[in-house]
Write a protein that holds these residues in place. Sequence first.
Motif, PDB file in Angstrom:
ATOM      1  N   VAL A  16       0.863  -1.178   0.000  1.00 19.42           N
ATOM      2  CA  VAL A  16       0.000   0.000   0.000  1.00 19.42           C
ATOM      3  C   VAL A  16       0.904   1.234   0.000  1.00 19.42           C
ATOM      4  O   VAL A  16       2.063   1.157   0.392  1.00 19.42           O
ATOM      5  N   THR A  17       0.368   2.341  -0.447  1.00 16.02           N
ATOM      6  CA  THR A  17       1.154   3.572  -0.517  1.00 16.02           C
ATOM      7  C   THR A  17       0.400   4.689   0.184  1.00 16.02           C
ATOM      8  O   THR A  17      -0.798   4.876  -0.041  1.00 16.02           O
ATOM      9  N   MET A  18       1.125   5.397   1.032  1.00 19.76           N
ATOM     10  CA  MET A  18       0.594   6.583   1.693  1.00 19.76           C
ATOM     11  C   MET A  18       1.569   7.727   1.471  1.00 19.76           C
ATOM     12  O   MET A  18       2.776   7.515   1.458  1.00 19.76           O
ATOM     13  N   ARG A  19       1.044   8.901   1.311  1.00 16.27           N
ATOM     14  CA  ARG A  19       1.863  10.105   1.216  1.00 16.27           C
ATOM     15  C   ARG A  19       1.683  10.858   2.519  1.00 16.27           C
ATOM     16  O   ARG A  19       0.548  11.050   2.974  1.00 16.27           O
ATOM     17  N   LYS A  20       2.804  11.261   3.138  1.00 22.82           N
ATOM     18  CA  LYS A  20       2.765  11.907   4.448  1.00 22.82           C
ATOM     19  C   LYS A  20       3.558  13.202   4.424  1.00 22.82           C
ATOM     20  O   LYS A  20       4.464  13.366   3.610  1.00 22.82           O
ATOM     21  N   ASP A  21       3.235  14.088   5.345  1.00 23.46           N
ATOM     22  CA  ASP A  21       4.023  15.304   5.478  1.00 23.46           C
ATOM     23  C   ASP A  21       5.235  15.027   6.364  1.00 23.46           C
ATOM     24  O   ASP A  21       5.422  13.900   6.844  1.00 23.46           O
ATOM     25  N   ALA A  22       6.057  16.033   6.601  1.00 20.75           N
ATOM     26  CA  ALA A  22       7.293  15.855   7.363  1.00 20.75           C
ATOM     27  C   ALA A  22       7.047  15.423   8.801  1.00 20.75           C
ATOM     28  O   ALA A  22       7.943  14.907   9.461  1.00 20.75           O
ATOM     29  N   TRP A  65      11.637   7.243  11.437  1.00 19.94           N
ATOM     30  CA  TRP A  65      11.148   8.413  10.688  1.00 19.94           C
ATOM     31  C   TRP A  65      12.192   9.530  10.704  1.00 19.94           C
ATOM     32  O   TRP A  65      12.504  10.121   9.666  1.00 19.94           O
ATOM     33  N   MET A  66      12.753   9.814  11.873  1.00 22.44           N
ATOM     34  CA  MET A  66      13.735  10.891  11.997  1.00 22.44           C
ATOM     35  C   MET A  66      14.995  10.561  11.195  1.00 22.44           C
ATOM     36  O   MET A  66      15.567  11.449  10.554  1.00 22.44           O
ATOM     37  N   SER A  67      15.407   9.316  11.207  1.00 25.40           N
ATOM     38  CA  SER A  67      16.570   8.901  10.425  1.00 25.40           C
ATOM     39  C   SER A  67      16.302   9.082   8.935  1.00 25.40           C
ATOM     40  O   SER A  67      17.170   9.555   8.192  1.00 25.40           O
ATOM     41  N   GLN A  71      18.046  12.775   5.074  1.00 23.37           N
ATOM     42  CA  GLN A  71      18.581  12.910   3.718  1.00 23.37           C
ATOM     43  C   GLN A  71      17.482  12.694   2.689  1.00 23.37           C
ATOM     44  O   GLN A  71      16.774  11.684   2.730  1.00 23.37           O
ATOM     45  N   ALA A  72      17.357  13.633   1.763  1.00 25.23           N
ATOM     46  CA  ALA A  72      16.381  13.500   0.680  1.00 25.23           C
ATOM     47  C   ALA A  72      16.636  12.221  -0.092  1.00 25.23           C
ATOM     48  O   ALA A  72      17.778  11.870  -0.370  1.00 25.23           O
ATOM     49  N   GLY A  73      15.588  11.483  -0.384  1.00 23.42           N
ATOM     50  CA  GLY A  73      15.681  10.250  -1.148  1.00 23.42           C
ATOM     51  C   GLY A  73      16.021   9.021  -0.330  1.00 23.42           C
ATOM     52  O   GLY A  73      15.989   7.914  -0.849  1.00 23.42           O
ATOM     53  N   SER A  74      16.349   9.199   0.948  1.00 25.47           N
ATOM     54  CA  SER A  74      16.716   8.040   1.765  1.00 25.47           C
ATOM     55  C   SER A  74      15.481   7.219   2.112  1.00 25.47           C
ATOM     56  O   SER A  74      14.351   7.707   2.084  1.00 25.47           O
ATOM     57  N   GLU A  75      15.721   5.947   2.447  1.00 37.03           N
ATOM     58  CA  GLU A  75      14.651   5.033   2.842  1.00 37.03           C
ATOM     59  C   GLU A  75      14.998   4.373   4.163  1.00 37.03           C
ATOM     60  O   GLU A  75      16.164   4.130   4.451  1.00 37.03           O
ATOM     61  N   ASN A  96       9.619   3.768   4.552  1.00 35.05           N
ATOM     62  CA  ASN A  96       9.448   5.211   4.440  1.00 35.05           C
ATOM     63  C   ASN A  96      10.540   5.755   3.528  1.00 35.05           C
ATOM     64  O   ASN A  96      11.721   5.485   3.736  1.00 35.05           O
ATOM     65  N   ARG A  97      10.126   6.499   2.504  1.00 40.40           N
ATOM     66  CA  ARG A  97      11.084   7.121   1.582  1.00 40.40           C
ATOM     67  C   ARG A  97      10.915   8.621   1.636  1.00 40.40           C
ATOM     68  O   ARG A  97       9.806   9.137   1.526  1.00 40.40           O
TER      69      ARG A  97
END
Length: 102
Positions: A16-22, A65-67, A71-75, A96-97
């Motif tokens: 499943v895919t979810m889009r989340k804010d920061a 989540w904090m980890s 860095q942008a693009g990290s998972e 989480n990406r």
Amino acid sequence: MRDERLTDAAPAPLPVTMRKDAFGGILDCDDASLPVLGWERERLIGGRSLDFIHPDDHDDAVASWMSMLEQAGSEQVSHYRHIHASGAWMDVEVINRNALES
């Protein structure tokens, strides 16, 4: 003769895919999320990820989540207990990406 390997196999993953804010707020979810998690779209969107994660898993979820945010693009791949709308806890693998800056 029965093949025991078939009965011992783990069920196929249901992505499943979810889009989340920061801050882990759920902004959107795909249609596959609804039957897997059991929740109506309106209940998921606007909620926080932690609202659906077992309280004993919150520290790990926040650390992951904090980890990921560093860095942008990290998972980050993690495993949590996620509450189904029925009240049952499900073991889930979460990837989480960080797409916040892309």
